[in-house]
Design an enzyme around this catalytic site. Structure first.
Site, mmCIF file in Angstrom:
data_model
loop_
_atom_site.group_PDB
_atom_site.id
_atom_site.type_symbol
_atom_site.label_atom_id
_atom_site.label_comp_id
_atom_site.label_asym_id
_atom_site.label_seq_id
_atom_site.Cartn_x
_atom_site.Cartn_y
_atom_site.Cartn_z
ATOM 1 C CG ASN A 178 31.637 47.208 70.204
ATOM 2 O OD1 ASN A 178 31.227 47.244 69.051
ATOM 3 N ND2 ASN A 178 31.814 46.080 70.877
ATOM 4 C CG LEU B 93 31.874 41.932 61.926
ATOM 5 C CD1 LEU B 93 31.392 40.951 60.872
ATOM 6 C CD2 LEU B 93 31.572 41.406 63.323
ATOM 7 C CG ASP C 141 33.690 42.328 73.201
ATOM 8 O OD1 ASP C 141 33.657 41.140 72.837
ATOM 9 O OD2 ASP C 141 33.422 43.290 72.464
ATOM 10 C CG ASN D 144 23.086 47.811 66.391
ATOM 11 O OD1 ASN D 144 22.481 48.081 67.412
ATOM 12 N ND2 ASN D 144 23.416 46.593 66.058
ATOM 13 C CG HIS E 145 29.446 42.015 72.944
ATOM 14 N ND1 HIS E 145 30.175 41.450 71.914
ATOM 15 C CD2 HIS E 145 29.099 41.001 73.783
ATOM 16 C CE1 HIS E 145 30.265 40.135 72.127
ATOM 17 N NE2 HIS E 145 29.624 39.839 73.254
ATOM 18 N N GLY F 81 23.744 46.855 59.199
ATOM 19 C CA GLY F 81 23.543 48.232 59.619
ATOM 20 C C GLY F 81 22.251 48.510 60.355
HETATM 21 C C1 GRF Z 1 24.506 41.906 65.167
HETATM 22 O O1 GRF Z 1 24.806 40.574 65.553
HETATM 23 C C2 GRF Z 1 24.566 42.774 66.367
HETATM 24 O O2 GRF Z 1 24.192 42.058 67.504
HETATM 25 C C3 GRF Z 1 26.028 43.121 66.459
HETATM 26 O O3 GRF Z 1 26.486 43.185 65.107
HETATM 27 C C4 GRF Z 1 25.613 42.388 64.271
HETATM 28 C C5 GRF Z 1 25.114 43.135 63.082
HETATM 29 O O4 GRF Z 1 24.533 44.308 63.498
HETATM 30 N N1 GRF Z 1 26.191 44.361 67.157
HETATM 31 P P1 GRF Z 1 24.036 45.402 62.409
HETATM 32 O O5 GRF Z 1 22.686 44.938 61.918
HETATM 33 O O6 GRF Z 1 25.056 45.426 61.277
HETATM 34 O O7 GRF Z 1 23.956 46.678 63.165
#
Ligand code: GRF
Length: 199
Positions: A106, A89, A149, A14, A108, A12
């Protein structure tokens, strides 16, 4: 103010960048009303720490069909108008993509169209970049459609690869110098578009 849901599967970071951006006034057009995880994820703790509602819908436990139904029901019951995938995911069900056409974004961790599509997620993306020997990588925020993507690119930010980089050091730098910067900016851009449409 556009109501947004953030979909997560992992740490988390992001999500954290989005929550901080909102709290610091850098995303005036949207409010993160809900965080949904498809598995037990530390991201749900981050949501709680920021006083946001977190919901766990365990895809593996209930299967894709029930997951799709539960997800769509939860989004509509909460009046969600846009969806942000942040380290999510699971494959997003078609029904959700259709219900939120051009309103799902999203992040990437590469410069699409490099190192993306089926099987390219998390550390694997950075391993592929190092294996190929590219000198520059980065992150991309794109609209989500039925192609993994594959949707319209909204923002990208480049990160130089350093000679002693490992997949782990590169992942961290791409998150810090690219993902956490462009995801809030792209979210604000789409939220503004949604607000203007509804005027
Ligand atoms: C990371 O590899 C990021 O690059 C991709 O998802 C993975 C985990 O991200 N977007 P987060 O820390 O759960 O946001």
């Amino acid at each position: 103010m556009v109501k947004a849901a953030v979909l997560v599967s992992g740490g988390g970071t992001n999500l954290e960048a989005l929550l901080k951006a909102e709290e610091e006034g850098r995303m005036p057009s949207l409010h993160i009303a809900l965080v949904i995880a498809d598995r037990e994820a530390y991201a749900l703790k981050r949501a709680a720490d920021h006083g946001r509602r977190g919901i766990l819908i365990e895809r593996r436990a209930i299967g894709m069909k029930r997951f799709s139904e539960e997800l769509l029901k939860t989004l509509s019951e909460n009046g969600i108008q846009m969806v942000i995938l942040a380290g999510f995911l699971s494959i997003l069900p078609e029904t959700v993509i259709e219900a939120y056409k051009d309103r799902i974004i999203n992040i990437h961790p590469s410069l699409i169209p490099s190192f993306c599509g089926k099987g390219f997620y998390g550390l694997k993306v950075h391993e592929a970049a190092l294996d190929y020997g590219v000198k520059v990588t980065g992150a991309t925020v794109h609209i989500v459609n039925e192609i993994p993507d594959g949707g319209r690119i909204l923002m990208q930010k480049a990160v130089y690869i350093e000679p002693d980089d490992t997949a782990e050091t590169l992942q961290r730098r791409v998150m810090e110098e690219a993902e956490w910067i462009i995801l809030p900016q792209a979210a604000e851009m789409i939220a503004k578009e949604i607000e203007n449409e509804s005027r």
